[in-house]
Design an enzyme around this catalytic site. Structure first.
Site, PDB file in Angstrom:
ATOM      1  N   SER A 165     -12.220 -12.508  -1.427  1.00 33.99           N
ATOM      2  CA  SER A 165     -11.545 -11.232  -1.622  1.00 33.99           C
ATOM      3  C   SER A 165     -10.046 -11.526  -1.583  1.00 33.99           C
ATOM      4  O   SER A 165      -9.527 -12.010  -0.578  1.00 33.99           O
ATOM      5  CB  SER A 165     -11.937 -10.265  -0.500  1.00 33.99           C
ATOM      6  OG  SER A 165     -11.025  -9.195  -0.490  1.00 33.99           O
ATOM      7  N   ARG A 168       0.806  -1.226   0.000  1.00 34.64           N
ATOM      8  CA  ARG A 168       0.000   0.000   0.000  1.00 34.64           C
ATOM      9  C   ARG A 168       0.840   1.278   0.000  1.00 34.64           C
ATOM     10  O   ARG A 168       0.559   2.195  -0.762  1.00 34.64           O
ATOM     11  CB  ARG A 168      -1.006  -0.005   1.159  1.00 34.64           C
ATOM     12  CG  ARG A 168      -2.051  -1.124   1.080  1.00 34.64           C
ATOM     13  CD  ARG A 168      -2.805  -1.139  -0.241  1.00 34.64           C
ATOM     14  NE  ARG A 168      -3.855  -2.144  -0.307  1.00 34.64           N
ATOM     15  CZ  ARG A 168      -3.732  -3.353  -0.870  1.00 34.64           C
ATOM     16  NH1 ARG A 168      -2.592  -3.730  -1.404  1.00 34.64           N
ATOM     17  NH2 ARG A 168      -4.756  -4.184  -0.910  1.00 34.64           N
TER      18      ARG A 168
HETATM   19  N1  ARG Z   1      -5.629  -8.758   6.313  1.00 34.24           N
HETATM   20  C1  ARG Z   1      -4.530  -8.409   5.487  1.00 34.24           C
HETATM   21  C2  ARG Z   1      -4.014  -7.052   5.818  1.00 34.24           C
HETATM   22  O1  ARG Z   1      -4.706  -6.283   6.386  1.00 34.24           O
HETATM   23  C3  ARG Z   1      -4.833  -8.574   4.029  1.00 34.24           C
HETATM   24  C4  ARG Z   1      -5.814  -7.626   3.425  1.00 34.24           C
HETATM   25  C5  ARG Z   1      -5.970  -7.964   2.005  1.00 34.24           C
HETATM   26  N2  ARG Z   1      -6.994  -7.279   1.307  1.00 34.24           N
HETATM   27  C6  ARG Z   1      -7.916  -7.933   0.589  1.00 34.24           C
HETATM   28  N3  ARG Z   1      -8.680  -7.210  -0.142  1.00 34.24           N
HETATM   29  N4  ARG Z   1      -8.053  -9.211   0.617  1.00 34.24           N
HETATM   30  O2  ARG Z   1      -2.893  -6.726   5.522  1.00 34.24           O
END
Ligand code: ARG
Length: 406
Positions: free
Chosen positions: A176, A96
């Site tokens: 997801s 990110r």
């Molecule tokens: N739970 C993980 C994090 O917060 C992964 C998030 C991934 N996002 C998704 N859209 N699956 O880093």
């Protein structure tokens, strides 16, 4: 007067494709789509760029940032031995801030006042985007159509139909998924019941570890905390991750199934695949065990945990994270040598370690005739080491309130 411009973090999927037209309609602004290749695989960047334009973006910026991601995000995470809750190597949390950096650069280059993302209001990624943007460009505004203006899944599909957008709404996976070269995160669908075991269909970076294959022996070379060669062949950080994803993935290494504490306070069930990251982290930790002095190693373990939490919590661009980076970077001097591992049946096992910078001294460690360690020194050392505890114990005996309530 020219129209206001909004930069959108674009993945090429249903939600962000719909968001282009949705945002344009709602705000009357022009939308610039920005997509980054962080090694997620799948579609060609040019296909994604064209789709953004077909969905109504006035500009579409696509960037291959795989090397930048490996060198400037995965490598610091490796050197920090970064594992959130002792297990999760920060796959999404690492990508990110890099995406944020490119969103802000595109906003500057195209004169945009606003940045937009397609996150919901329940996850960590919204925090990472918005806190990151605020830290790099406090003057930019952020909008989140899925969270703030009711762009639900059903409405997105209806919008795509109505406008005849070139996206296949049936291609949507029941999960997801977020993936990049450091690993893959899978959530939702039947996994939302934490008692349901993951089925093979959830995985894509790793083979079933219970299917027998010949073990794969590997030698990793490190130079000052950087992996530089595999089996004697020089590799870049990106090549190291890619090769280990392949080789460890084939052995079913790096599957994780966990309940995780999100920053927003929700406990969520997450399945991860991190074959290359797992092997690199295991090897790097062992390289440090051989080469890092005891007190630095002990102190660093605390710093590592804090580093992982800061990155998980969206504070990549924060002063504390930057200060910890300095500590971690300087600790990597002399983290050099070779680690031999066997990859087999879902496990990466270290079987050998060596190097010029090793602090392992055979003549001190050995119990055979070459022993140079003067054991008579241990007696006085223990006497002084235990002295404060002994003095306190005597006081407690005298006045009461000792460790076992004596
Ligand atoms: N739970 C993980 C994090 O917060 C992964 C998030 C991934 N996002 C998704 N859209 N699956 O880093």
């Amino acid at each position: 007067m020219s129209k206001d411009r909004i930069v959108l973090a674009y993945s090429g999927g249903l939600d962000t494709s719909v968001a282009i037209g949705w945002i344009a309609e709602e705000s009357g602004s022009e939308v610039i789509a920005v997509a980054a290749d962080v090694g997620q695989g799948g579609e060609d960047l040019e296909v994604i760029r064209q789709r953004a334009l077909d969905c109504g973006a006035v500009e579409a910026v696509v960037a291959d940032v795989r090397d930048e991601y490996a060198d400037e995000y995965c490598l610091p995470a490796l050197q920090a031995n970064a594992l959130y809750m002792g297990r999760y190597p920060l796959v999404s949390a690492l990508s990110r801030p890099l995406i944020v950096k490119h969103l802000v650069a595109a906003a500057r280059a195209h004169g945009a006042s606003t940045v937009s993302h397609g996150c919901t209001g329940k996850g960590n990624d919204q925090v990472r985007f918005e806190v990151g943007i605020g830290a790099l460009a406090p003057d930019l505004r952020v909008i989140a159509p899925v969270r703030d203006s009711g762009m639900t899944r059903d409405k997105a599909i209806a919008f795509a139909d109505e406008k005849g957008l070139p996206i296949d709404v049936n291609k949507k996976s029941p999960y997801s998924i977020d993936q990049n070269v450091w690993g893959r995160a899978v959530e939702t669908g039947f996994l939302e019941d934490p008692w349901n075991g993951p089925i093979e269909d959830v995985y894509s970076y790793t083979c079933d570890p219970s299917v027998a294959r010949a073990p794969d022996e590997i030698v990793l070379t490190f130079s000052d905390g950087l992996p530089t060669a595999i089996d004697g062949r020089n590799v870049t950080m990106l090549q190291a991750i890619e090769e280990l994803n392949r080789r460890a993935g084939a052995q079913g290494i790096g599957r994780l199934d966990m309940v995780e504490d999100r920053l927003v306070g929700i406990k969520s069930r997450e399945v991860y695949e991190v074959p290359g990251a797992h092997v690199l982290l295991t090897a790097h930790q062992e390289m440090e065990n051989l080469t890092v002095e005891r007190d630095l190693a002990r102190y660093k373990r605390g710093a590592e945990q804090r580093w992982a939490e800061l990155v998980y919590d969206g504070l990549w661009f924060s002063p504390l994270k930057r200060a910890l980076d300095e500590l971690i970077r300087s600790s990597q001097r002399h983290v050099s040598g070779e680690i031999r591992m066997v990859l087999s049946g879902g496990t990466a096992t270290v079987t050998g370690r060596r190097g010029e910078a090793s602090l392992y001294d055979f003549s001190l460690a050995t119990y055979d005739a070459q022993d140079t360690f003067d054991q008579s020194l241990a007696k006085g050392f223990i006497e002084l080491w235990g002295m404060p505890s002994k003095i306190a114990a005597r006081r407690d005996l005298r006045l009461g309130g000792g460790p076992s309530g004596t």
